[in-house]
Motif scaffolding. Structure first.
Motif, PDB file in Angstrom:
ATOM      1  N   HIS A 164      -6.412  -0.448   7.651  1.00 31.14           N
ATOM      2  CA  HIS A 164      -5.102  -0.296   8.294  1.00 31.14           C
ATOM      3  C   HIS A 164      -4.022  -0.592   7.260  1.00 31.14           C
ATOM      4  N   GLU A 165      -3.466   0.473   6.694  1.00 31.40           N
ATOM      5  CA  GLU A 165      -2.526   0.320   5.589  1.00 31.40           C
ATOM      6  C   GLU A 165      -1.339  -0.594   5.902  1.00 31.40           C
ATOM      7  N   PRO A 166      -0.713  -0.512   7.087  1.00 30.86           N
ATOM      8  CA  PRO A 166       0.402  -1.434   7.354  1.00 30.86           C
ATOM      9  C   PRO A 166      -0.008  -2.908   7.278  1.00 30.86           C
ATOM     10  N   THR A 167      -1.212  -3.216   7.749  1.00 25.66           N
ATOM     11  CA  THR A 167      -1.702  -4.593   7.674  1.00 25.66           C
ATOM     12  C   THR A 167      -1.955  -4.989   6.228  1.00 25.66           C
ATOM     13  N   LEU A 168      -2.561  -4.082   5.469  1.00 25.55           N
ATOM     14  CA  LEU A 168      -2.807  -4.327   4.042  1.00 25.55           C
ATOM     15  C   LEU A 168      -1.498  -4.590   3.306  1.00 25.55           C
ATOM     16  N   LEU A 169      -0.516  -3.751   3.541  1.00 23.70           N
ATOM     17  CA  LEU A 169       0.767  -3.906   2.846  1.00 23.70           C
ATOM     18  C   LEU A 169       1.498  -5.174   3.277  1.00 23.70           C
ATOM     19  N   GLN A 170       1.370  -5.546   4.535  1.00 17.90           N
ATOM     20  CA  GLN A 170       1.976  -6.797   5.026  1.00 17.90           C
ATOM     21  C   GLN A 170       1.366  -7.994   4.290  1.00 17.90           C
ATOM     22  N   PHE A 171       0.034  -7.999   4.167  1.00 20.39           N
ATOM     23  CA  PHE A 171      -0.648  -9.074   3.445  1.00 20.39           C
ATOM     24  C   PHE A 171      -0.206  -9.099   1.978  1.00 20.39           C
ATOM     25  N   CYS A 172      -0.185  -7.940   1.351  1.00 20.22           N
ATOM     26  CA  CYS A 172       0.172  -7.874  -0.069  1.00 20.22           C
ATOM     27  C   CYS A 172       1.609  -8.322  -0.308  1.00 20.22           C
TER      28      CYS A 172
END
Length: 99
Positions: free
Chosen positions: A63-71
């Motif tokens: 889930h790219e939005p979750t990945l980007l939020q974490f990053c």
């Protein structure tokens, strides 16, 4: 802040950091629990298993939005999740999430 993932220990540390991030985000944690079927009471024990940590990384990578939020919150680059995945059990057989 992001560093290259060089070994299994680096990969496990990143996955544990991601799990801590999940624990601080109730909506994400609920989604993770729902998707994995794991009970919240079992997470501490499961976190000691590299295969479980593979699942944590896959959760973010799926889930790219979750990945980007974490990053964004941690200063890691998205590519570091793919690097880490390759050092964990079954991570090399997971589909490629290259960004």
């Amino acid at each position: 802040m992001s560093k290259t993932i060089l070994n299994q220990s680096d990969a496990e540390n990143l996955a544990i950091e991601a799990l801590v991030f999940l624990a601080q985000q109730p909506d994400l944690m609920n989604r993770f629990l729902s998707l994995t079927g794991i009970e919240i009471s079992s997470i501490r024990e499961a976190a000691g298993e590299p295969a479980f940590l593979t699942g944590v990384l896959q959760f973010f990578l799926a889930h790219e939005p979750t990945l980007l939020q974490f990053c964004e919150a941690t200063g890691h680059k998205p590519e570091s999740m793919n690097q880490a995945l390759r050092f964990l059990p079954n991570g090399d057989s997971a589909y490629d999430h290259s960004m």
